[in-house]
Design an enzyme around this catalytic site. Structure first.
Site, PDB file in Angstrom:
ATOM      1  NE  ARG A  31      31.154 -10.067   9.955  1.00  0.00           N
ATOM      2  CZ  ARG A  31      31.472 -11.071   9.411  1.00  0.00           C
ATOM      3  NH1 ARG A  31      30.507 -11.995   8.990  1.00  0.00           N
ATOM      4  NH2 ARG A  31      32.680 -11.121   9.112  1.00  0.00           N
ATOM      5  CG  ASN A  84      29.047 -16.924   2.488  1.00  0.00           C
ATOM      6  OD1 ASN A  84      28.349 -16.901   1.754  1.00  0.00           O
ATOM      7  ND2 ASN A  84      29.727 -15.780   2.837  1.00  0.00           N
ATOM      8  CG  ASP A  85      29.249 -18.957   8.674  1.00  0.00           C
ATOM      9  OD1 ASP A  85      30.090 -20.049   8.802  1.00  0.00           O
ATOM     10  OD2 ASP A  85      29.845 -18.055   8.992  1.00  0.00           O
ATOM     11  CD  GLU A 139      26.961 -15.543  10.677  1.00  0.00           C
ATOM     12  OE1 GLU A 139      27.434 -15.757   9.537  1.00  0.00           O
ATOM     13  OE2 GLU A 139      27.435 -14.826  11.580  1.00  0.00           O
ATOM     14  CG  HIS A 167      49.270  -7.463   1.740  1.00  0.00           C
ATOM     15  ND1 HIS A 167      48.238  -7.175   2.427  1.00  0.00           N
ATOM     16  CD2 HIS A 167      50.096  -8.182   2.537  1.00  0.00           C
ATOM     17  CE1 HIS A 167      48.439  -7.371   3.765  1.00  0.00           C
ATOM     18  NE2 HIS A 167      49.451  -7.855   3.738  1.00  0.00           N
ATOM     19  CB  CYS A 172      25.530  -9.924   3.824  1.00  0.00           C
ATOM     20  SG  CYS A 172      25.651 -10.552   5.157  1.00  0.00           S
ATOM     21  NE  ARG A 197      32.793 -19.769   5.127  1.00  0.00           N
ATOM     22  CZ  ARG A 197      32.302 -18.481   5.530  1.00  0.00           C
ATOM     23  NH1 ARG A 197      31.518 -18.468   6.419  1.00  0.00           N
ATOM     24  NH2 ARG A 197      32.719 -17.541   5.002  1.00  0.00           N
ATOM     25  NE  ARG A 238      33.192 -11.389   5.268  1.00  0.00           N
ATOM     26  CZ  ARG A 238      32.779 -11.291   4.104  1.00  0.00           C
ATOM     27  NH1 ARG A 238      33.030 -10.605   3.140  1.00  0.00           N
ATOM     28  NH2 ARG A 238      31.836 -12.378   3.835  1.00  0.00           N
TER      29      ARG A 238
HETATM   30  C1  PEP Z   1      28.001 -15.498   5.776  1.00  0.00           C
HETATM   31  O1  PEP Z   1      28.447 -16.093   6.733  1.00  0.00           O
HETATM   32  O2  PEP Z   1      27.282 -15.658   4.825  1.00  0.00           O
HETATM   33  C2  PEP Z   1      28.885 -14.123   6.101  1.00  0.00           C
HETATM   34  C3  PEP Z   1      28.366 -13.251   4.997  1.00  0.00           C
HETATM   35  O3  PEP Z   1      29.940 -13.680   6.822  1.00  0.00           O
HETATM   36  P1  PEP Z   1      31.321 -14.640   6.730  1.00  0.00           P
HETATM   37  O4  PEP Z   1      31.574 -15.108   5.176  1.00  0.00           O
HETATM   38  O5  PEP Z   1      32.269 -13.560   7.128  1.00  0.00           O
HETATM   39  O6  PEP Z   1      31.323 -15.691   7.746  1.00  0.00           O
HETATM   40 MG    MG Z   2      29.470 -15.719   8.514  1.00  0.00          MG
END
Ligand code: PEP
Ligand code: MG
Length: 594
Positions: A343, A465-466, A442, A200, A513, A476, A307
């Site tokens: 999302r 990211n995924d 992803e 927080h 993203c 990750r 998110r």
């Molecule tokens: C991703 O996977 O790139 C993404 C934007 O979603 P998250 O990081 O919430 O998994």
């Molecule tokens: Mg993701």
């Protein structure tokens, strides 16, 4: 508190909120509470239960009192976090567990509370997801409050601190209630012993743009009031009693950063367009309504990724359709954004929401996550979809589905959305019947069938990211293999290119993203690949726009062709970096790291 005088002592933590600040330490230390542990007789059981229940009520009253006293509008926006604490205090599971421990073990209320909380905390520590793990801190804050009431029988709050001049707050941890009680106008930085980027303190610090470093193990035992301290929220560094020389360096760095930010803010509201007229939309990734001010300030054209996990994590029961609706309606009513991408829930496997019964999994990253869980828990999924649809009558909302790996999932989801629309129509509730439905790309499988997927949806958004994690088989969050985490790996670039080409062949837009979008170095690659939108943390938008405005898309296409000929991510990066140094000597010359 330390008796030793530290000079120029560097400590490393997690940079939680950007910016550099230097100032005097204001140590928030309540001193440890010593707990007496004792066994009780049967005749004393009721008395202990009564003491515990009184403490719960006193804690709820205290929190209510704090919330009421908040006058500052900026601070008020964050007071909602206190609601989450009140909800946990009212949660039957929590209080029954303590009462049962008193009855069964015949122990005093303090000991029972200590035992139950430790068990809860152990479960939270096992959670892999850092965001969820952080929620264990909520339990810890509640524990501290209750324990102080039980032990002292008095108020458990820090008094409204009379912070003199601008100070840097050093604390073991700050509960939302602590943060709200502080006079935030007099605080120029935060440093805490514990916490991560999603604690927080971090969320509030970022929303108020106060530099913060968290997780600096034992900072509270190393500093004294009025020590001088430097906080570098970008590097995650804290320096206690820096020498004159170091202070001078940091002041210079701070001034440079400030003037850079000022300069960049001038770009924030300019068009996100290359020199040869290609428009690459720049959107923001957020997870709280409270972040909307920053989104506007830093010039986002839209929200590329909202998110929604926080909505589920900040409460004990599941959010209802109306809970969703109220949040999304506030987003939708914003007048400056062109699009707002909600999302749907991306939780499951290792991620825990108390109201959902999720089986324990050996390999949660590949388990019952996101859309897989939503398709199994239809009432939960429908509540969210209905909430989005209702709110879509008020502004440009889009729906985005995470973790899609096959066509079936898309078709099933669309059928459920159609059912929700029917229901709303029958109830004569308005919604946008043309709402755009998109999916996250992803999972490598989704790239391989992106030609087929593109025929089913209105847009794609690549979650690098995924996508990188699953393509390169790198967890990750695993530090041992993080050296392999390379956005420029030829496999990753080829997959992105395929998804972009397939999207465009079927005349749909494609965004990106993941964190990669917020790294200026990669922008020529994203431009060259032909993405229509990038979405990132709001602070990164002005810099991204600056780079976009300094490039030509034709050149970027050629550069991507060259990059794709390279054998390894290292070679690709060397080429990319040398080109960026040539074109943006001021921004890229000095650093060797990305
Ligand atoms: C991703 O996977 O790139 C993404 C934007 O979603 P998250 O990081 O919430 O998994
Ligand atoms: Mg993701």
């Amino acid at each position: 508190m330390s008796d030793e005088l530290f000079i120029n002592k560097y400590l490393k933590g997690t940079g939680a909120s950007s910016g550099i600040t230097a100032g005097k330490v204001y140590l928030l230390d309540r001193g440890a509470i010593s707990i007496t542990k004792s066994t009780i007789r049967e005749t004393q059981v009721e008395r202990e239960i009564h003491r515990f229940k009184n403490a719960i009520q006193a804690a709820i009253d205290e929190l209510g009192g704090i919330q009421e006293k908040v006058l500052d509008d900026d601070v008020k926006k964050h007071a909602f976090i206190i609601d989450a604490h009140m909800m946990i205090l009212q949660d039957d599971f929590f209080s029954h567990s303590v009462v049962d421990a008193i009855k069964e073990e015949k122990i005093n209320a303090e000991w029972a509370l200590d035992m139950v909380t430790s068990k809860f905390l152990v479960s939270f520590e096992k959670v892999e997801d850092p965001y969820l793990r952080e929620r264990g801190q909520d339990i810890k804050h509640i524990y501290d409050r209750l324990m102080r009431i039980l032990v002292k029988g008095t108020k458990s709050d820090i008094e409204k601190r009379n912070v003199k001049g601008k100070s840097i707050i050093i604390a073991h941890d700050l509960s939302p209630a602590d943060t709200i009680q502080l006079n935030l106008n007099k605080i120029s930085g935060f440093v805490t012993d514990v916490g991560g980027r999603t604690s927080h303190t971090s969320i509030v610090a970022r929303a108020l743009e106060i530099p913060a470093v968290v997780g600096v193990s034992n900072i509270t035992s190393l500093v004294k009031n009025n020590d001088t301290i430097i906080v570098d929220g970008d590097e995650g560094i804290v320096i206690i009693n820096p020498t004159q020389e170091v202070q001078k360096d940091y002041i210079a760095k701070q001034l440079h950063l400030r003037s850079q930010r000022k300069e960049l803010l001038k770009v924030a509201h300019l068009k996100s367009e290359t020199k040869d007229g290609f428009k690459l939309k720049a959107g923001a990734n957020i997870e709280l309504l409270a972040e909307m001010d920053i989104v506007e300030k830093y010039g986002a054209q839209g929200i590329g990724l909202y998110r929604t996990e926080y909505i589920y994590l900040s409460r004990k029961d599941l959010p209802t359709e109306m809970d969703h609706y109220h949040i999304y309606r506030k987003l939708a009513e914003n007048k400056t954004l062109e699009y707002i991408t909600i999302r749907t829930l991306d939780i499951g496997g290792d991620k825990f929401v108390s109201a959902i019964d999720i089986p324990k999994e050996i390999n949660p990253a590949m388990g019952l996550r996101a859309i897989r869980l939503c398709l199994r828990e239809l009432p939960l999924f429908k509540a969210q979809l209905m909430g989005i649809l209702r709110a879509s009558a008020y502004g440009p909302l889009r729906i985005m589905i995470p973790m899609i790996s096959g066509l079936d999932e898309v078709r099933k989801t669309k059928a459920i959305i159609a059912e929700c629309m029917d229901e709303l129509r029958h109830k004569k509730i308005s919604y946008n019947k043309d709402i755009k439905i998109g999916i996250m790309i992803e999972v490598p499988a989704a790239c391989m069938i992106s030609d087929k997927l593109a025929q089913e949806v209105d847009f794609f958004s690549i979650g690098t990211n995924d996508l990188i994690q699953y393509t390169l088989a790198i967890d990750r969050v695993n530090e041992y293999v993080s050296y392999l985490y390379e956005p420029l790996h030829p496999a990753v670039i080829r997959l992105i290119k395929k998804a972009v080409d397939d999207a465009h062949a079927h005349k749909i837009d494609i965004a990106l993203c993941g964190e990669m979008a917020g790294e200026p170095l990669y922008i020529p690659v994203l431009l060259g690949l032909g993405l229509d939108e990038i979405s990132m943390n709001p602070y990164s938008i002005p810099r991204a726009k600056k780079v976009i405005r300094g490039l030509e898309q034709d050149y970027c296409r050629e550069l991507v062709e060259e990059i794709m000929k390279k054998d390894s991510p290292g070679e690709a990066k060397t080429l990319l970096r040398s080109e960026m140094v040539r074109m943006f000597p001021k921004d890229f010359a000095k650093s060797n790291e990305d």
